[in-house]
Design a protein around this motif. Structure first.
Motif, PDB file in Angstrom:
ATOM      1  N   SER B  55       0.833  -1.210   0.000  1.00 51.03           N
ATOM      2  CA  SER B  55       0.000   0.000   0.000  1.00 51.03           C
ATOM      3  C   SER B  55       0.861   1.251   0.000  1.00 51.03           C
ATOM      4  N   THR B  56       2.012   1.168   0.643  1.00 45.91           N
ATOM      5  CA  THR B  56       2.904   2.333   0.661  1.00 45.91           C
ATOM      6  C   THR B  56       3.412   2.626  -0.747  1.00 45.91           C
ATOM      7  N   VAL B  57       3.790   1.577  -1.493  1.00 48.53           N
ATOM      8  CA  VAL B  57       4.179   1.766  -2.893  1.00 48.53           C
ATOM      9  C   VAL B  57       3.023   2.418  -3.646  1.00 48.53           C
ATOM     10  N   ALA B  58       1.822   1.883  -3.446  1.00 49.79           N
ATOM     11  CA  ALA B  58       0.650   2.392  -4.157  1.00 49.79           C
ATOM     12  C   ALA B  58       0.436   3.872  -3.855  1.00 49.79           C
ATOM     13  N   LYS B  59       0.533   4.226  -2.577  1.00 51.85           N
ATOM     14  CA  LYS B  59       0.275   5.615  -2.207  1.00 51.85           C
ATOM     15  C   LYS B  59       1.351   6.550  -2.743  1.00 51.85           C
ATOM     16  N   CYS B  60       2.578   6.049  -2.878  1.00 52.53           N
ATOM     17  CA  CYS B  60       3.610   6.871  -3.518  1.00 52.53           C
ATOM     18  C   CYS B  60       3.244   7.100  -4.984  1.00 52.53           C
ATOM     19  N   LEU B  61       2.770   6.043  -5.654  1.00 60.76           N
ATOM     20  CA  LEU B  61       2.458   6.157  -7.081  1.00 60.76           C
ATOM     21  C   LEU B  61       1.387   7.195  -7.348  1.00 60.76           C
ATOM     22  N   VAL B  62       0.374   7.262  -6.483  1.00 53.29           N
ATOM     23  CA  VAL B  62      -0.676   8.250  -6.712  1.00 53.29           C
ATOM     24  C   VAL B  62      -0.368   9.549  -5.964  1.00 53.29           C
ATOM     25  N   PHE B 175      -4.215   4.533 -16.006  1.00 55.76           N
ATOM     26  CA  PHE B 175      -3.559   3.639 -15.067  1.00 55.76           C
ATOM     27  C   PHE B 175      -4.331   3.629 -13.748  1.00 55.76           C
ATOM     28  N   VAL B 176      -4.662   2.445 -13.264  1.00 54.46           N
ATOM     29  CA  VAL B 176      -5.386   2.342 -12.011  1.00 54.46           C
ATOM     30  C   VAL B 176      -4.622   1.436 -11.046  1.00 54.46           C
ATOM     31  N   VAL B 177      -4.395   1.956  -9.853  1.00 56.83           N
ATOM     32  CA  VAL B 177      -3.827   1.133  -8.794  1.00 56.83           C
ATOM     33  C   VAL B 177      -4.995   0.607  -7.979  1.00 56.83           C
ATOM     34  N   LEU B 178      -5.138  -0.713  -7.905  1.00 57.50           N
ATOM     35  CA  LEU B 178      -6.249  -1.290  -7.158  1.00 57.50           C
ATOM     36  C   LEU B 178      -5.678  -1.992  -5.935  1.00 57.50           C
ATOM     37  N   ASP B 179      -5.971  -1.438  -4.757  1.00 57.91           N
ATOM     38  CA  ASP B 179      -5.415  -2.007  -3.524  1.00 57.91           C
ATOM     39  C   ASP B 179      -6.489  -2.867  -2.868  1.00 57.91           C
ATOM     40  N   GLU B 180      -6.364  -4.164  -3.000  1.00 62.26           N
ATOM     41  CA  GLU B 180      -7.345  -5.110  -2.437  1.00 62.26           C
ATOM     42  C   GLU B 180      -8.775  -4.772  -2.867  1.00 62.26           C
ATOM     43  N   PRO B 181      -9.029  -4.635  -4.159  1.00 57.84           N
ATOM     44  CA  PRO B 181     -10.343  -4.134  -4.574  1.00 57.84           C
ATOM     45  C   PRO B 181     -11.474  -5.147  -4.451  1.00 57.84           C
ATOM     46  N   THR B 182     -11.161  -6.427  -4.338  1.00 58.77           N
ATOM     47  CA  THR B 182     -12.247  -7.408  -4.360  1.00 58.77           C
ATOM     48  C   THR B 182     -12.370  -8.188  -3.060  1.00 58.77           C
ATOM     49  N   ALA B 183     -11.647  -7.755  -2.036  1.00 62.72           N
ATOM     50  CA  ALA B 183     -11.611  -8.543  -0.797  1.00 62.72           C
ATOM     51  C   ALA B 183     -12.992  -8.759  -0.179  1.00 62.72           C
ATOM     52  N   SER B 184     -13.878  -7.771  -0.284  1.00 62.04           N
ATOM     53  CA  SER B 184     -15.186  -7.920   0.373  1.00 62.04           C
ATOM     54  C   SER B 184     -16.292  -8.342  -0.590  1.00 62.04           C
ATOM     55  N   LEU B 185     -15.907  -8.895  -1.724  1.00 61.09           N
ATOM     56  CA  LEU B 185     -16.934  -9.247  -2.704  1.00 61.09           C
ATOM     57  C   LEU B 185     -17.092 -10.754  -2.789  1.00 61.09           C
ATOM     58  N   ASP B 186     -18.337 -11.185  -2.989  1.00 62.19           N
ATOM     59  CA  ASP B 186     -18.531 -12.616  -3.129  1.00 62.19           C
ATOM     60  C   ASP B 186     -17.976 -13.051  -4.484  1.00 62.19           C
TER      61      ASP B 186
END
Ligand SMILES: Nc1ncnc2c1ncn2[C@@H]1O[C@H](COP(=O)(O)OP(=O)(O)OP(=O)(O)O)[C@@H](O)[C@H]1O
Ligand SMILES: Nc1ncnc2c1ncn2[C@@H]1O[C@H](COP(=O)(O)OP(=O)(O)OP(=O)(O)O)[C@@H](O)[C@H]1O
Ligand SMILES: [Mg+2]
Ligand SMILES: [Mg+2]
Lengths: 355, 353
Positions: B55-62, B175-186
């Motif tokens: 997540s830290t990498v991701a937050k640097c990217l955006v 470009f989209v950074v998706l950080d755990e985008p599907t964790a709460s989905l069935d």
């Protein structure tokens, strides 16, 4: 509400593991539970959980799976009397160790929360206190729930943080929730709830956001404390692999309804409700190569079920309105295997004679 | 579209990225020299240990966090320390779905307000077609449009998560950074989201960095995978290579822990358990970050920087001395170190040599 069909939701105890204790009254018995929220106009309550029922036996891990938005979190919150306004329990009973939580006052609820039932929430960081170090938060549980003095509570808190796999427990104990990675915050939360020593541990997607190595550790931990303390666990998850590896029985929800309940092997081998069939069919196998992740073929919305010469059909909840079905009922299709069904018109004759 | 400073550059080029958090209890070395590149149209999975710095990498990217070192180039332009004004035109091109939907959605805004904001800001929709686009977005992520009037606390976990996805794709970013985008989905919605991401990739050429602990989803969506452990990349390669032929001991342990959805095989999975705990990053790590827990540790593993070794052509590489060509020399004599350090500099980036 169709109370007369509800007792069928309470299967012969001991499914999944035979045990002398299993013959006892289940720890939790949910009957006809209906939870609603006001619609936009605020005039009408729209149910988000409707006529739901299941039991949690002592000493078992019950998995609760299903559609996103189907009411799993709301159902489990109702067990702790945590339904938030403007939502309310409109009907039904939630009996925890002999006490009906529905309509219970705050003092009564406090006796249930913590020692009888504790919950690990879906989003750990929002349920931790942002202004208190995590060590103090865990220690406070030991002071409040176990009556320990502060020093003993601190030591227990550190031991618990280590037990849930936190590296550098001393340092982490001094941190605030926002300084933790998502995974660590969840482990703190789990440690805090296990510290309560509850009869029922409700875990709402407890490992969402944890890597699979720690996930495996956490489930081993939950299984271990469950077995040691002969505790019951209600485990809400979207991970069917976790269900297959940890649960004794599984309840499946769709559109606010409990549509199927069965021992885990039975459910995976012989799903009978169209939604369960869809859910299991949509499984991405981690052990199989990719390439065929097509959207699943549209599966049947209705499946025939025959029990004791009577014919029923299980209908996907999102197709009920279009199908114009009547009131649903719960049918036991195999020992301990329950499916939410509708009577078929051509099966009605046979039903008639039973009256 | 804006003109590209360098037309053939990768979409994203990250070199030796570092990030250190200052906390009351000292510094946390969350990201230590991470390098990777992503070409336009790729879906790259970023997996690894909880707390490894994804997540830290991701937050640097955006640009939510300022890197403490290294560089990041987007379409050839250096965005590492770009100021807010220069970065603004790129905002609509670089989007992120946050790990914790409860924390990242403004609790006071309705879904309609949350989704309209990027559309207005980046002028993707005019007032005339705003409502149509909102309905379109809700449909794409499989949300009932009646939820548009709700606030986050009135939504289930998976519904919030899908609002986050809809917000990120609203402006058709490159470009989209998706950080755990599907964790709460069935599972069935998860598959629909994967199909949606694939479709946007095919039709609009969207590129993804997909961070997830859900390795099945990674296997089914991504073409390439990067594995992180304790702030460093330890292995990367084409997705099937990583899943069928993992080389780094951490990757092997990680994959062995994936639960298999088959009760009949319960208890049969052979999980590789790494002894010990993840150390905390209060000091920069010397040598391999896994050294203290690795069953194959050698003296040389605790020195210098571990270089990447090519496992297979096609970009499968692992930062592990087990795969040094000159392995015997490594195992017996830790002094082979100096030769490898220079190699590590040479292979600090993908596709070198
Ligand atoms: N305050 C509210 N007002 C209106 N509807 C609400 C409110 N809170 C929750 N709901 C609705 O109740 C339904 C059930 O929500 P619940 O959180 O129980 O779902 P869930 O099964 O846990 O889903 P997920 O898997 O996505 O977490 C959802 O459709 C949600 O939109
Ligand atoms: N705001 C912060 N202040 C101090 N330390 C932080 C902060 N945010 C993250 N960290 C630390 O940085 C490290 C990396 O955290 P990060 O959230 O990037 O991990 P992650 O790989 O995304 O983990 P997860 O899989 O659990 O989400 C962790 O040790 C974490 O405790
Ligand atoms: Mg939920
Ligand atoms: Mg993270």
């Amino acid at each position: 509400m169709m109370q007369e069909t509800l007792p069928q939701l309470n299967p012969t105890p001991g499914a999944g593991h035979s045990d002398a204790n299993a013959a006892a009254e289940p720890l939790v018995r949910i009957e006809g539970l209906t939870i609603g929220f006001p619609d936009e106009t605020g005039e009408r309550f729209v149910p988000v959980v409707e006529d739901a029922g299941f039991v949690v036996h002592r000493n078992e891990i019950l998995g609760l799976v299903g559609e996103s938005g189907s009411g799993k979190t709301q159902t489990s919150m109702a067990i702790l009397g945590l339904t938030r306004r403007p939502g309310k329990v409109m009907a039904g009973h939630v009996i925890v160790d002999g006490v009906d939580v529905v309509g219970l006052d705050e003092a009564g609820l406090r006796r249930v929360r913590g020692r009888k039932a504790a919950m690990i929430f879906q989003s750990p960081r929002t349920s931790l206190n942002p202004l208190m170090t995590v060590g103090d938060q865990v220690a406070r549980v030991y002071v409040r729930q176990r009556g320990m003095n502060r020093r003993a509570a601190r030591a227990e808190a550190l031991a618990m943080l280590r037990r849930v796999g936190i590296a550098g427990a001393e340092r982490v104990a001094g941190s605030y929730p926002h300084q933790l990675s998502g995974g660590m915050a969840q482990r703190v939360m789990i440690g805090m709830m296990v510290a309560c020593g509850p009869d029922l541990l409700i875990a709402d997607e407890p490992t969402t956001g944890l890597d699979v190595t720690i996930q495996a550790q956490i489930f081993e931990l939950i299984q271990q404390v469950q077995a040691e303390a002969r505790m019951s666990v209600l485990l809400i998850t979207h991970d069917l692999g976790v269900v297959a590896e940890t649960c004794h029985r599984v309840a499946v929800m769709q559109g606010g309804r409990v549509v199927e309940i069965a021992p885990v092997e039975e459910l995976f081998a012989r799903p009978r409700h169209p939604y369960t069939v869809r859910l299991l069919g949509a499984m991405l196998r981690p052990d199989r190569p990719s390439g065929d992740t097509q959207e699943p073929d549209p599966l049947p919305e209705r499946l025939d079920i025959e029990v004791g010469g009577r014919r029923y059909e299980a209908v996907s909840v999102d197709a009920w309105a279009a199908a114009g079905v009547g009131l649903p009922m719960t049918i036991e299709v195999a020992p301990g295997h329950f499916v939410l069904c509708h009577e078929r018109e051509d099966g009605a004759d046979a039903a008639e004679t039973e009256r | 579209m804006t003109d590209y400073p360098a037309a053939n550059a990768p979409l994203l080029d990250v070199t030796n990225l570092q990030h250190t958090f200052q906390t009351g209890a000292g510094r946390v070395f969350a990201v230590n020299g991470v390098s990777f590149r992503i070409d336009a149209g790729e879906a790259v999975g970023l997996v690894g240990e909880s707390g490894s710095g994804k997540s830290t990498v991701a937050k640097c990217l955006v640009r939510l966090l300022e890197p403490s070192g290294g560089s990041m180039r987007f379409r050839g332009a250096d965005i590492t320390h770009m100021n807010e004004r220069s970065f603004r035109p790129l905002r609509s091109q670089i989007q992120m779905v946050f790990q914790d939907p409860t924390m990242s959605l403004n609790p006071r805004l309705t879904v309609r307000q949350t989704l309209s904001e990027p559309l207005r800001l980046h002028k993707t929709a005019t007032n005339g077609n705003l409502e149509a686009r909102l309905h379109d977005l809700m449909g794409l992520v499989n949300l009932d449009r009646r939820l548009l009037g709700r606030q986050p606390h009135q939504l289930s976990g998976g519904q919030k998560q899908r609002v986050g996805i809809a917000r990120a794709i609203a402006t058709n970013p490159a470009f989209v950074v998706l950080d755990e985008p599907t964790a709460s989905l069935d599972m069935s919605i998860r598959i629909q989201i994967i199909s949606l991401l694939r479709r946007l990739q095919d039709e609009l050429g969207m590129t993804y960095l997909f961070i997830s602990h859900d390795l099945s989803t990674v296997r089914h969506l991504c073409n390439r995978v990067i594995v992180m452990y304790l702030g460093q990349v330890v292995e990367e390669g084409p997705v099937e290579e990583i899943f069928t032929n993992p080389k780094h001991p951490y990757t092997q342990a990680l994959l062995s822990a994936v639960p298999i959805p088959d009760p009949a095989r319960r208890g049969q999975r052979r999980r590789i358990v790494l002894p010990g705990e993840t150390p905390h990053l209060t000091a920069p790590i010397v040598g391999c970050p896994l050294a203290d827990r690795c069953p194959y540790v050698m003296p040389a593993c605790r020195q210098g920087t571990i270089p990447f070794f090519d496992i297979e052509p096609g970009g499968h590489r692992a930062a592990c001395l087990l795969y040094a060509e000159d392995r015997d020399a490594v195992a017996i004599d830790g002094s082979a170190e100096s030769a490898r350090v220079s190699r590590s500099e040479a292979s600090g980036r993908t596709g070198s040599d």
